[in-house]
Each structure stands twice: as C-alpha cells, then as structure tokens.
Enzyme design. Structure first.
Site, short mmCIF file in Angstrom:
data_model
loop_
_atom_site.label_atom_id
_atom_site.label_comp_id
_atom_site.label_asym_id
_atom_site.label_seq_id
_atom_site.Cartn_x
_atom_site.Cartn_y
_atom_site.Cartn_z
N GLY A 46 3.21 -11.40 -2.44
CA GLY A 46 1.87 -11.93 -2.52
C GLY A 46 0.99 -10.97 -3.28
O GLY A 46 1.31 -9.78 -3.40
N GLN A 51 -6.81 -6.89 -5.86
CA GLN A 51 -5.77 -5.89 -6.16
C GLN A 51 -5.60 -5.65 -7.66
O GLN A 51 -4.95 -4.70 -8.07
CB GLN A 51 -4.42 -6.33 -5.56
CG GLN A 51 -4.39 -6.31 -4.05
CD GLN A 51 -3.04 -6.71 -3.52
OE1 GLN A 51 -2.78 -7.89 -3.33
NE2 GLN A 51 -2.16 -5.75 -3.31
N CYS A 89 2.52 -3.29 1.03
CA CYS A 89 1.51 -3.85 0.14
C CYS A 89 1.63 -3.16 -1.22
O CYS A 89 1.82 -1.94 -1.27
CB CYS A 89 0.12 -3.60 0.73
SG CYS A 89 -1.22 -4.18 -0.30
N LEU A 90 1.54 -3.92 -2.29
CA LEU A 90 1.65 -3.33 -3.63
C LEU A 90 0.54 -2.31 -3.89
O LEU A 90 0.71 -1.41 -4.71
CB LEU A 90 1.62 -4.42 -4.70
CG LEU A 90 2.83 -5.37 -4.70
CD1 LEU A 90 2.69 -6.40 -5.81
CD2 LEU A 90 4.14 -4.63 -4.82
N HIS A 131 -2.25 -11.68 5.38
CA HIS A 131 -2.32 -10.41 4.64
C HIS A 131 -3.17 -10.57 3.37
O HIS A 131 -4.04 -9.74 3.09
CB HIS A 131 -0.89 -9.96 4.30
CG HIS A 131 -0.80 -8.70 3.50
ND1 HIS A 131 -0.19 -7.56 3.99
CD2 HIS A 131 -1.23 -8.39 2.25
CE1 HIS A 131 -0.26 -6.60 3.07
NE2 HIS A 131 -0.88 -7.08 2.00
N GLU A 132 -2.94 -11.66 2.63
CA GLU A 132 -3.66 -11.83 1.36
C GLU A 132 -5.13 -12.17 1.59
O GLU A 132 -6.00 -11.68 0.87
CB GLU A 132 -2.98 -12.90 0.50
CG GLU A 132 -1.54 -12.58 0.08
CD GLU A 132 -1.35 -11.18 -0.48
OE1 GLU A 132 -2.27 -10.63 -1.12
OE2 GLU A 132 -0.26 -10.61 -0.26
N HIS A 135 -7.18 -9.17 2.15
CA HIS A 135 -7.59 -8.48 0.91
C HIS A 135 -8.94 -8.99 0.40
O HIS A 135 -9.74 -8.24 -0.16
CB HIS A 135 -6.55 -8.67 -0.19
CG HIS A 135 -5.40 -7.72 -0.14
ND1 HIS A 135 -5.56 -6.36 -0.23
CD2 HIS A 135 -4.06 -7.94 -0.01
CE1 HIS A 135 -4.35 -5.78 -0.17
NE2 HIS A 135 -3.43 -6.71 -0.02
CO CO Z 1 -1.40 -6.38 0.12
#
Ligand code: CO
Length: 147
Positions: A46, A51, A89-90, A131-132, A135
C-alpha cells in the site's frame, strides 16, 4: 506513469493531515497511477499520497487479492473485531511491529472514475486500509505498535 520519491520517517510532511479531493480529474488519476507504480517498485502492499509528499486524501493498495485498489477520500464507516499482526511501512525503514487493527472494516471511497464505492474488507485488506488511512491523518504504524 512515473516513480515518485518516497518520504521517510522524520519528514514533517508525514505528520500533516491530508486534504479532501474535490474532483477526480486527470491529475488525480496520474497521482493514483504513480502511487501504484511506486508501490510496486518498492514492493509495498500500500502507499498513501503523503508518502510521496502530496497532502491529498488518496491511497493505493494491493494485498494480492486480485485487485489494485485506488481510493480517493477513503473513510471507514464500520469496523468490528480485532486482529494483531505485523506491519511495516515504506516510509519507516527497517522497522516492523505488531499492531492491533479491526478484523473487518467497511470503507467508502471514490474510485479513479469518480464513482462512489462501498467495500467490505477483512484481515490483511482491512489492516492495509487502516494503515493507509492513518497516513492521511499524519499517523504512522510505529505510533500504534503495542508496547
Ligand atoms: Co505506511
């Protein structure tokens, strides 16, 4: 499509609240497609617009259930149950942690064609959606890791 540069933990933009998207136009579709390309390039499941430095409420998700979800203004309208599972997480390099999330969520969003969608999700997809969306509100999974 184009790869976008990722932002990492410590970057202030990841802590800001993203704005609602009023119209799904070509610019938003390009953003969604770039998010997908960037997510795949970094092997994520995701990715959310902040991000890549864009404070707009857009996320993409692919948990290998046969769909690539592109969500504009996603909002959880119902949730139930609990699950504990590992997240990464990226934007948070080399950290993983166990996070408690709802087992089931119902999310409303606008798709890339401007159509309203209601989606019921479970397990990993429910976790990814939570999670997304976090963000978009400036929250990182590390904030929610169980002590
Ligand atoms: Co993330």
């Amino acid at each position: 499509m184009a790869l976008r540069n990722l932002r990492y933990e410590g970057d202030e933009i990841l802590r800001k609240k993203s704005r609602e998207i009023s119209v799904v136009d070509d610019k938003i579709r390009t953003l969604l497609n770039d998010l997908v390309e960037t997510m795949y390039a970094y092997e994520g499941v995701g990715l959310a617009a902040p991000q890549v430095g864009i404070l707009k409420r857009a996320v993409v998700i692919d948990v290998e259930d046969g769909n690539v979800y592109k969500m504009v203004n996603p909002k959880i309208i119902e949730k139930s149950g609990e699950q504990d599972g590992q997240e990464g997480c990226l934007s948070v390099k080399e950290k993983k942690g166990i996070v408690r999330r709802p087992m089931n969520v119902t999310v409303e969003y606008t798709d890339e064609n401007g159509k309203q969608v209601t989606l019921k999700a479970q397990e990993l997809l429910a976790r990814a959606i939570c999670h997304e969306i976090d963000h978009l509100d400036g929250i990182l999974f590390v904030d929610r890791v169980k002590k």
